[in-house]
Every structure is written in structure tokens, then in C-alpha cells.
Design a protein around this motif. Structure first.
Motif, PDB file in Angstrom:
ATOM      1  N   ARG A   8       0.820  -1.209   0.000  1.00  0.00           N
ATOM      2  CA  ARG A   8       0.000   0.000   0.000  1.00  0.00           C
ATOM      3  C   ARG A   8       0.850   1.254   0.000  1.00  0.00           C
ATOM      4  O   ARG A   8       0.442   2.272  -0.530  1.00  0.00           O
ATOM      5  CB  ARG A   8      -0.922   0.001   1.213  1.00  0.00           C
ATOM      6  CG  ARG A   8      -2.004  -1.027   1.089  1.00  0.00           C
ATOM      7  CD  ARG A   8      -2.905  -0.958   2.267  1.00  0.00           C
ATOM      8  NE  ARG A   8      -3.962  -1.951   2.089  1.00  0.00           N
ATOM      9  CZ  ARG A   8      -4.746  -2.345   3.042  1.00  0.00           C
ATOM     10  NH1 ARG A   8      -4.631  -1.843   4.246  1.00  0.00           N
ATOM     11  NH2 ARG A   8      -5.671  -3.234   2.821  1.00  0.00           N
ATOM     12  N   GLY A  47       1.583   1.836  -3.535  1.00  0.00           N
ATOM     13  CA  GLY A  47       0.420   1.840  -4.406  1.00  0.00           C
ATOM     14  C   GLY A  47      -0.357   3.138  -4.292  1.00  0.00           C
ATOM     15  O   GLY A  47       0.030   4.071  -3.588  1.00  0.00           O
ATOM     16  N   PRO A  48      -1.477   3.182  -4.995  1.00  0.00           N
ATOM     17  CA  PRO A  48      -2.282   4.397  -4.960  1.00  0.00           C
ATOM     18  C   PRO A  48      -2.908   4.632  -3.588  1.00  0.00           C
ATOM     19  O   PRO A  48      -3.173   3.695  -2.846  1.00  0.00           O
ATOM     20  CB  PRO A  48      -3.352   4.147  -6.022  1.00  0.00           C
ATOM     21  CG  PRO A  48      -3.361   2.685  -6.265  1.00  0.00           C
ATOM     22  CD  PRO A  48      -2.023   2.154  -5.850  1.00  0.00           C
ATOM     23  N   SER A  49      -3.142   5.874  -3.279  1.00  0.00           N
ATOM     24  CA  SER A  49      -3.762   6.246  -2.013  1.00  0.00           C
ATOM     25  C   SER A  49      -5.274   6.341  -2.205  1.00  0.00           C
ATOM     26  O   SER A  49      -5.790   6.260  -3.326  1.00  0.00           O
ATOM     27  CB  SER A  49      -3.220   7.595  -1.559  1.00  0.00           C
ATOM     28  OG  SER A  49      -3.665   8.621  -2.447  1.00  0.00           O
ATOM     29  N   TRP A  50      -5.973   6.558  -1.089  1.00  0.00           N
ATOM     30  CA  TRP A  50      -7.420   6.784  -1.143  1.00  0.00           C
ATOM     31  C   TRP A  50      -7.726   7.971  -2.057  1.00  0.00           C
ATOM     32  O   TRP A  50      -8.630   7.910  -2.890  1.00  0.00           O
ATOM     33  CB  TRP A  50      -7.959   7.014   0.270  1.00  0.00           C
ATOM     34  CG  TRP A  50      -9.377   7.479   0.280  1.00  0.00           C
ATOM     35  CD1 TRP A  50      -9.815   8.748   0.532  1.00  0.00           C
ATOM     36  CD2 TRP A  50     -10.547   6.698   0.019  1.00  0.00           C
ATOM     37  NE1 TRP A  50     -11.190   8.800   0.446  1.00  0.00           N
ATOM     38  CE2 TRP A  50     -11.660   7.548   0.131  1.00  0.00           C
ATOM     39  CE3 TRP A  50     -10.759   5.357  -0.300  1.00  0.00           C
ATOM     40  CZ2 TRP A  50     -12.956   7.123  -0.059  1.00  0.00           C
ATOM     41  CZ3 TRP A  50     -12.056   4.922  -0.492  1.00  0.00           C
ATOM     42  CH2 TRP A  50     -13.141   5.791  -0.377  1.00  0.00           C
ATOM     43  N   ASP A  68      -5.996   9.044  -4.559  1.00  0.00           N
ATOM     44  CA  ASP A  68      -5.777   8.631  -5.948  1.00  0.00           C
ATOM     45  C   ASP A  68      -6.982   7.854  -6.470  1.00  0.00           C
ATOM     46  O   ASP A  68      -7.418   8.063  -7.607  1.00  0.00           O
ATOM     47  CB  ASP A  68      -4.531   7.745  -6.068  1.00  0.00           C
ATOM     48  CG  ASP A  68      -3.233   8.473  -5.749  1.00  0.00           C
ATOM     49  OD1 ASP A  68      -3.174   9.708  -5.904  1.00  0.00           O
ATOM     50  OD2 ASP A  68      -2.277   7.783  -5.325  1.00  0.00           O
ATOM     51  N   LEU A  69      -7.503   6.944  -5.644  1.00  0.00           N
ATOM     52  CA  LEU A  69      -8.668   6.164  -6.042  1.00  0.00           C
ATOM     53  C   LEU A  69      -9.859   7.079  -6.309  1.00  0.00           C
ATOM     54  O   LEU A  69     -10.523   6.967  -7.340  1.00  0.00           O
ATOM     55  CB  LEU A  69      -9.018   5.129  -4.963  1.00  0.00           C
ATOM     56  CG  LEU A  69     -10.329   4.359  -5.150  1.00  0.00           C
ATOM     57  CD1 LEU A  69     -10.346   3.576  -6.461  1.00  0.00           C
ATOM     58  CD2 LEU A  69     -10.573   3.435  -3.963  1.00  0.00           C
ATOM     59  N   PRO A 109      -6.288   0.721  -1.690  1.00  0.00           N
ATOM     60  CA  PRO A 109      -5.757   1.663  -0.705  1.00  0.00           C
ATOM     61  C   PRO A 109      -6.373   1.370   0.664  1.00  0.00           C
ATOM     62  O   PRO A 109      -7.490   0.847   0.755  1.00  0.00           O
ATOM     63  CB  PRO A 109      -6.208   3.027  -1.232  1.00  0.00           C
ATOM     64  CG  PRO A 109      -6.368   2.819  -2.703  1.00  0.00           C
ATOM     65  CD  PRO A 109      -6.857   1.399  -2.852  1.00  0.00           C
ATOM     66  N   GLU A 110      -5.660   1.707   1.725  1.00  0.00           N
ATOM     67  CA  GLU A 110      -6.053   1.313   3.077  1.00  0.00           C
ATOM     68  C   GLU A 110      -7.503   1.671   3.422  1.00  0.00           C
ATOM     69  O   GLU A 110      -8.244   0.842   3.943  1.00  0.00           O
ATOM     70  CB  GLU A 110      -5.101   1.933   4.093  1.00  0.00           C
ATOM     71  CG  GLU A 110      -5.313   1.437   5.490  1.00  0.00           C
ATOM     72  CD  GLU A 110      -4.257   1.949   6.462  1.00  0.00           C
ATOM     73  OE1 GLU A 110      -4.440   1.711   7.658  1.00  0.00           O
ATOM     74  OE2 GLU A 110      -3.276   2.573   6.017  1.00  0.00           O
ATOM     75  N   GLU A 111      -7.915   2.899   3.157  1.00  0.00           N
ATOM     76  CA  GLU A 111      -9.289   3.317   3.474  1.00  0.00           C
ATOM     77  C   GLU A 111     -10.308   2.479   2.708  1.00  0.00           C
ATOM     78  O   GLU A 111     -11.315   2.039   3.265  1.00  0.00           O
ATOM     79  CB  GLU A 111      -9.472   4.806   3.151  1.00  0.00           C
ATOM     80  CG  GLU A 111     -10.863   5.324   3.408  1.00  0.00           C
ATOM     81  CD  GLU A 111     -11.230   5.398   4.888  1.00  0.00           C
ATOM     82  OE1 GLU A 111     -12.434   5.516   5.179  1.00  0.00           O
ATOM     83  OE2 GLU A 111     -10.345   5.340   5.741  1.00  0.00           O
ATOM     84  N   LEU A 147      -6.211  -1.292 -10.422  1.00  0.00           N
ATOM     85  CA  LEU A 147      -5.595  -1.233  -9.098  1.00  0.00           C
ATOM     86  C   LEU A 147      -5.276  -2.607  -8.538  1.00  0.00           C
ATOM     87  O   LEU A 147      -4.260  -2.788  -7.862  1.00  0.00           O
ATOM     88  CB  LEU A 147      -6.524  -0.518  -8.106  1.00  0.00           C
ATOM     89  CG  LEU A 147      -6.823   0.943  -8.369  1.00  0.00           C
ATOM     90  CD1 LEU A 147      -7.859   1.448  -7.382  1.00  0.00           C
ATOM     91  CD2 LEU A 147      -5.563   1.767  -8.272  1.00  0.00           C
TER      92      LEU A 147
END
Length: 167
Positions: free
Chosen positions: A32, A35-38, A40-41, A85-87, A137
Motif C-alpha cells: 500500500r 500503491g495508490p492512495s485513497w 488517488d482512487l 488503498p487502506e481506506e 488497481l
């Protein structure tokens, strides 16, 4: 016990050996960070759905991921939550899995009831705007595994070709 003495010229010599190989990071939560963040998503969803505000894209993203989280189970659910992403992963993982995933059209209908002022057409748009960015993703393999758990029709929501399933 005797401690061997190191010759003084060896202490300043350069090491010509190759350094020990560093193991590759394990797949999972550590990915993560790269990778892309919240954000970014949400930006990808906003672009895909042509939403006028980030808030609207975020609201739709949360609703669609929550609905999806109710219908993906087992290893695929865990892998999906870890790949996002984590969120987003928390949203998926926080849902109580349903016993039987609904048909794709009913999934969209469920979403239209969750989103304020949504119609079937706008809910379908919202669904494809969010699910359509996921394959980029999470990768093709995990996308196929998730789709294998869901009834026919979901591939189109993910922006994928609907291939007939082997009998």
C-alpha cells in the motif's frame, strides 16, 4: 579464547564482494505504501464518472465499495481489501458478507436505494465508475477471482468482457 587480530591495511580495504541480496517485500499491506492512495482512487473515480466534485466521487466510491464488500467472501475478500488503498480496504472488510450475491442488475438496484436521489441509470453509472477503475488497481488475476464469485453480469460493471462460464 583468542580474538584474531585484523591487519591494519584490511580495516581500510574496500569490500569487493557483492552485497547480500535484500529480499523482495512480501505481497500484502506493505504494498500500500507504494500503491495508490485513497485520494488517488477517488480521483480516478471522479475522472471515470465525470463527477463535478471530489465529495460526490468519494460518496459514490464509499457506497459502491461497501456494497461490493457484502458480496465478496473468503480469500478474495481478504486479497481485495489488501490490494486496495487502506481506506478502501477497510470499507470492503467492514461489511457483513451476504449469503448469496445478487444478480448484477439487483446489485445496481440495491445501490440506487442507498444513494440519495439515485435512479437505476445513475446507480449503474456510479457502479461502473467505481468498479471500472478497480482492475487497474487490483490486477487481472484478482479481478478474475472476484468475478468468479459473483453471478454473471458483474464483469460488465467492472468494464470487462463477459465471458461464458464453463459448465
Amino acid at each position: 579464547m583468542t580474538i584474531p587480530m585484523i591487519p591494519s591495511d584490511a580495516a581500510t580495504a574496500t569490500v569487493t564482494e557483492a552485497p547480500a541480496a535484500v529480499p523482495a517485500p512480501r505481497a500484502g499491506a506493505d504494498d500500500r505504501a507504494s500503491g495508490p492512495s485513497w485520494d488517488d482512487l477517488v480521483a480516478k473515480v471522479r475522472e471515470a464518472g465525470l463527477y463535478p466534485t471530489e465529495e460526490q466521487a468519494e460518496r459514490v466510491t464509499r457506497a459502491v465499495l461497501a456494497a461490493l464488500g457484502e458480496h465478496v467472501v473468503g480469500d478474495e475478500r481478504v486479497d481485495l481489501a489488501q490490494a486496495l488503498p487502506e481506506e478502501a480496504g477497510r470499507i470492503v472488510a467492514a461489511q457483513v458478507p451476504a449469503h448469496q450475491p445478487p444478480a448484477a442488475a439487483e446489485f445496481v438496484n440495491e445501490l440506487s436505494r442507498r444513494l440519495p436521489n439515485a435512479t437505476h441509470a445513475t446507480a449503474r453509472w456510479d457502479t461502473t465508475s467505481v468498479l471500472g477503475v478497480l482492475p487497474g488497481l487490483i490486477g487481472d488475476d484478482l479481478t478474475r477471482r472476484v468475478l468468479a464469485q459473483l453471478p454473471p453480469g458483474y464483469a460488465l460493471l467492472f468494464g470487462q468482457a463477459e465471458l461464458p462460464r464453463a459448465a
